[in-house]
Motif scaffolding. Structure first.
Motif, mmCIF file in Angstrom:
data_model
loop_
_atom_site.group_PDB
_atom_site.id
_atom_site.type_symbol
_atom_site.label_atom_id
_atom_site.label_comp_id
_atom_site.label_asym_id
_atom_site.label_seq_id
_atom_site.Cartn_x
_atom_site.Cartn_y
_atom_site.Cartn_z
ATOM 1 N N LYS A 9 -29.552 -30.808 -5.245
ATOM 2 C CA LYS A 9 -29.726 -30.649 -4.297
ATOM 3 C C LYS A 9 -28.840 -32.101 -3.614
ATOM 4 O O LYS A 9 -28.103 -31.962 -2.696
ATOM 5 C CB LYS A 9 -30.307 -29.735 -2.789
ATOM 6 C CG LYS A 9 -30.791 -28.593 -3.327
ATOM 7 C CD LYS A 9 -32.181 -28.758 -2.461
ATOM 8 C CE LYS A 9 -32.614 -26.921 -2.953
ATOM 9 N NZ LYS A 9 -34.126 -26.631 -1.946
ATOM 10 N N MET A 10 -29.719 -33.321 -3.610
ATOM 11 C CA MET A 10 -29.265 -34.581 -3.833
ATOM 12 C C MET A 10 -28.694 -35.410 -4.270
ATOM 13 O O MET A 10 -27.541 -35.990 -4.281
ATOM 14 C CB MET A 10 -30.748 -35.351 -3.694
ATOM 15 C CG MET A 10 -32.141 -34.750 -3.280
ATOM 16 S SD MET A 10 -31.744 -35.635 -1.456
ATOM 17 C CE MET A 10 -31.657 -36.644 -1.241
ATOM 18 N N LEU A 37 -32.905 -34.460 -9.829
ATOM 19 C CA LEU A 37 -32.254 -35.832 -9.388
ATOM 20 C C LEU A 37 -32.056 -37.074 -10.375
ATOM 21 O O LEU A 37 -30.648 -36.786 -10.939
ATOM 22 C CB LEU A 37 -32.973 -36.567 -8.333
ATOM 23 C CG LEU A 37 -32.818 -37.296 -7.780
ATOM 24 C CD1 LEU A 37 -31.461 -37.175 -6.747
ATOM 25 C CD2 LEU A 37 -33.565 -37.970 -6.465
ATOM 26 N N ILE A 95 -16.583 -38.620 0.395
ATOM 27 C CA ILE A 95 -17.866 -38.409 1.233
ATOM 28 C C ILE A 95 -17.612 -36.778 1.112
ATOM 29 O O ILE A 95 -18.886 -35.544 0.677
ATOM 30 C CB ILE A 95 -19.537 -38.754 1.466
ATOM 31 C CG1 ILE A 95 -18.806 -40.090 1.114
ATOM 32 C CG2 ILE A 95 -20.201 -38.066 1.590
ATOM 33 C CD1 ILE A 95 -19.442 -40.196 0.374
ATOM 34 N N GLU A 96 -16.657 -36.225 2.318
ATOM 35 C CA GLU A 96 -17.382 -34.791 2.981
ATOM 36 C C GLU A 96 -16.396 -34.235 2.328
ATOM 37 O O GLU A 96 -16.855 -32.604 1.517
ATOM 38 C CB GLU A 96 -16.255 -34.453 4.663
ATOM 39 C CG GLU A 96 -16.668 -33.380 4.978
ATOM 40 C CD GLU A 96 -17.365 -32.891 4.898
ATOM 41 O OE1 GLU A 96 -17.933 -31.609 5.261
ATOM 42 O OE2 GLU A 96 -18.600 -33.674 4.842
ATOM 43 N N PHE A 126 -16.424 -43.636 3.005
ATOM 44 C CA PHE A 126 -17.223 -42.354 3.843
ATOM 45 C C PHE A 126 -16.995 -41.429 4.775
ATOM 46 O O PHE A 126 -18.315 -40.541 4.619
ATOM 47 C CB PHE A 126 -18.121 -44.265 4.826
ATOM 48 C CG PHE A 126 -19.145 -44.814 3.663
ATOM 49 C CD1 PHE A 126 -20.185 -44.408 3.098
ATOM 50 C CD2 PHE A 126 -18.239 -46.504 3.208
ATOM 51 C CE1 PHE A 126 -20.902 -45.456 1.895
ATOM 52 C CE2 PHE A 126 -19.257 -47.289 2.754
ATOM 53 C CZ PHE A 126 -19.956 -46.292 1.971
ATOM 54 N N ASN A 161 -24.554 -34.890 -4.482
ATOM 55 C CA ASN A 161 -23.364 -35.503 -3.686
ATOM 56 C C ASN A 161 -24.673 -37.073 -3.089
ATOM 57 O O ASN A 161 -23.309 -37.445 -3.158
ATOM 58 C CB ASN A 161 -23.091 -33.787 -2.812
ATOM 59 C CG ASN A 161 -22.256 -33.761 -2.817
ATOM 60 O OD1 ASN A 161 -21.976 -33.575 -4.099
ATOM 61 N ND2 ASN A 161 -22.181 -32.307 -2.932
ATOM 62 N N TYR A 162 -25.196 -36.927 -2.362
ATOM 63 C CA TYR A 162 -26.487 -38.487 -2.337
ATOM 64 C C TYR A 162 -26.100 -39.583 -3.071
ATOM 65 O O TYR A 162 -25.762 -40.515 -2.160
ATOM 66 C CB TYR A 162 -27.289 -37.487 -1.332
ATOM 67 C CG TYR A 162 -27.362 -36.616 0.137
ATOM 68 C CD1 TYR A 162 -27.277 -37.653 1.016
ATOM 69 C CD2 TYR A 162 -27.734 -36.036 -0.184
ATOM 70 C CE1 TYR A 162 -26.812 -37.078 2.240
ATOM 71 C CE2 TYR A 162 -27.516 -34.804 1.234
ATOM 72 C CZ TYR A 162 -26.881 -35.801 2.110
ATOM 73 O OH TYR A 162 -26.952 -34.435 2.960
ATOM 74 N N VAL A 163 -26.363 -39.159 -4.885
ATOM 75 C CA VAL A 163 -26.566 -39.524 -5.546
ATOM 76 C C VAL A 163 -24.593 -40.341 -5.777
ATOM 77 O O VAL A 163 -25.006 -41.239 -5.810
ATOM 78 C CB VAL A 163 -27.126 -39.097 -6.961
ATOM 79 C CG1 VAL A 163 -26.778 -39.985 -7.751
ATOM 80 C CG2 VAL A 163 -28.201 -38.666 -6.581
ATOM 81 N N LYS A 164 -24.148 -38.940 -6.067
ATOM 82 C CA LYS A 164 -22.585 -39.716 -6.475
ATOM 83 C C LYS A 164 -21.935 -40.556 -4.521
ATOM 84 O O LYS A 164 -21.266 -41.160 -5.348
ATOM 85 C CB LYS A 164 -21.915 -38.200 -6.153
ATOM 86 C CG LYS A 164 -22.764 -38.164 -6.976
ATOM 87 C CD LYS A 164 -21.657 -36.365 -7.148
ATOM 88 C CE LYS A 164 -21.764 -35.349 -8.945
ATOM 89 N NZ LYS A 164 -20.737 -33.833 -8.535
ATOM 90 N N MET A 165 -22.472 -40.381 -3.483
ATOM 91 C CA MET A 165 -21.580 -41.048 -2.562
ATOM 92 C C MET A 165 -22.759 -42.103 -2.341
ATOM 93 O O MET A 165 -21.734 -43.600 -2.685
ATOM 94 C CB MET A 165 -22.676 -40.459 -1.703
ATOM 95 C CG MET A 165 -22.388 -40.849 0.285
ATOM 96 S SD MET A 165 -23.494 -40.038 1.659
ATOM 97 C CE MET A 165 -24.401 -40.727 1.042
ATOM 98 N N PHE A 166 -24.328 -42.225 -3.067
ATOM 99 C CA PHE A 166 -24.709 -43.777 -3.380
ATOM 100 C C PHE A 166 -23.698 -44.645 -4.256
ATOM 101 O O PHE A 166 -23.515 -45.817 -3.864
ATOM 102 C CB PHE A 166 -25.644 -44.107 -3.558
ATOM 103 C CG PHE A 166 -26.549 -45.196 -3.619
ATOM 104 C CD1 PHE A 166 -27.200 -45.880 -2.960
ATOM 105 C CD2 PHE A 166 -26.991 -45.228 -5.159
ATOM 106 C CE1 PHE A 166 -27.619 -47.002 -3.060
ATOM 107 C CE2 PHE A 166 -27.813 -46.644 -5.553
ATOM 108 C CZ PHE A 166 -28.329 -47.467 -4.372
#
Length: 431
Positions: free
Chosen positions: A173-174, A285, A352-353, A348, A176-181
């Motif tokens: 579930k995380m 993850l 990201i969206e 950002f 997209n946050y990994v890719k964003m980081f």
């Protein structure tokens, strides 16, 4: 051509031999890791602080519900008067006093609870207290309506959505946050590198111009050759620094995996043992991190660093030639910083969206913002032809910008004592 090589060599050696360059090259990764470790350690110390919270419960309903936790010690002051309880909390310098008044109904009580403190309390502590009171009042409401709490608790459904693609691969579930980081870090570092190395080129030109060395150099070398030599020499120094950083980063990563006992292959192999929800999420993850196109991201970073650097450094060089001091150059910084900042904000707030939306795609093609925005999009998966178009547009813009900057450079390099304006720069383009 031989003159250009000499200038490139001179600029490269001047940058590499600089003490600041050496210190930042070898110590920056260690400083970066050290800062992360320090922040983590300080956060841990902050979380380990135990706060004393007194409570005054007129209802008598919550006397057994406030239990000590790792960060909070609850002290019962219900036997005192409210004013004495307040005074005692102030004298003993406790974190705060929770006051639960007696009301006719739970609905009124829920709106009347107060917390007295010298400073605004931590939001997590307030949330913890609100949850305790809310759960108690909710259970009371259920009992008043004749509902069995055990049946209600057994009837609660906990939903955990499993994410899987159509080929059967599970993902976290995380993800997209990994890719964003990773994408955000690459874009931000690229912006910083462009600003740092671009400023190096500008300072070099201003220094030689203010020392009147430029007049001697220009008698043997064409202005365009001199400008390109400075840009190329500094870019090679930047690439060398980047390669050293990547190498040291890889070594530090290997050391970290050895120290903390992380097996990189563990995430890519199906395990026969049963995992609970948290362990499985961590497993997924790690899989998502290893599935990222890290090689493509590093390669693209290098390509866009060179392209973005050449594009902006030609502008920095033209500005350095046009002014006599760094103070005079400040009026021309906005057109350089603005597209870079725009790229970061678009990355950002748009990438990201919706990484494949119109805004993200358009700004990843515009040469002044594409080095940052495209890097942020790559972890989300970008068709190769979009990357190719973006790079070709960037190369075309570099050629045009170098030609444009060269016209300003050859006039401005010998101009002294006059603070140029934008109008003046446009006149130089016609010479």
């Amino acid at each position: 051509m031989s003159n250009l090589k000499l200038i490139i060599k001179r600029e490269f050696i001047a940058r590499v031999r600089n003490k600041t360059f050496m210190v930042m090259t070898f110590l920056s990764p260690l400083i970066f890791v050290g800062m992360i470790s320090l922040i983590t350690w300080l956060a841990t110390l902050n979380n380990e602080e135990v706060r004393q919270v007194a409570f005054f419960d007129e209802t008598g309903l919550f006397l057994s519900d406030f239990r000590d936790s790792e960060n909070i010690d609850y002290i019962n002051y219900t036997d005192l008067t409210l004013e004495n309880a307040k005074d005692s909390v102030v004298i003993k310098k406790m974190y705060g006093l929770l006051y639960i008044p007696k009301k006719q109904s739970n609905r009124e009580l829920a709106k009347s609870v107060q917390f007295y403190a010298e400073e605004a309390p931590n939001i997590s502590i307030l949330n913890n207290i609100e949850e305790i009171i809310a759960n108690k009042l909710t259970n009371q409401n259920f009992e008043e309506k004749g509902l069995d709490l055990n049946i209600i608790e057994d009837s609660r459904a906990k939903v955990s959505i499993q994410i899987e693609n159509f080929s059967g691969e599970k993902t976290s579930k995380m993800a997209n946050y990994v890719k964003m980081f990773f994408g955000g870090a690459a874009g931000y570092f690229l912006m910083m590198f462009i600003i740092i190395y671009g400023n190096m080129v500008m300072r070099s030109v201003i220094e030689e111009k203010s020392n009147r060395i430029i007049e001697i150099i220009i008698s043997s070398v064409k202005p365009l050759q001199l400008m390109m030599g400075k840009i190329l020499g500094t870019s090679f120094a930047g690439i060398l620094q980047f390669i050293i950083w990547v190498t040291l980063g890889a070594v530090l990563l290997l050391v970290a995996t050895s120290v903390f006992g992380i097996d990189p292959q563990y995430a890519g192999v199906e395990q026969s043992i049963a995992l609970d929800g948290n362990q499985e999420e961590i497993q997924l993850l790690l899989q998502d991190i290893l599935k990222l196109p890290l090689g493509t991201l590093v390669f693209a970073f290098l390509i866009y660093f060179i392209g973005g650097y050449f594009l902006y450094s030609s502008i920095y060089a033209a500005i350095g030639a046009a002014v006599d001091s760094e103070t005079d150059s400040q009026q021309f910084m906005l057109p350089i910083i603005l597209p870079l900042m725009l790229g970061i904000y678009v990355g950002f707030f748009s990438v990201i969206e919706n990484p494949h939306g119109t805004v993200s795609t358009v700004f990843s093609m515009i040469p002044l913002t594409s080095p940052i925005v495209m890097l942020m999009r790559i972890p989300f998966g970008v068709p190769w032809w979009e990357v190719l178009i973006s790079i070709l547009l960037l190369i075309g813009s570099i050629i045009f910008m170098v030609w444009l900057a060269g016209k300003i450079y050859r006039v401005g390099i010998l101009m002294y004592g006059k603070k140029p304006s934008y109008k003046e720069l446009f006149k130089w383009l016609r010479y």
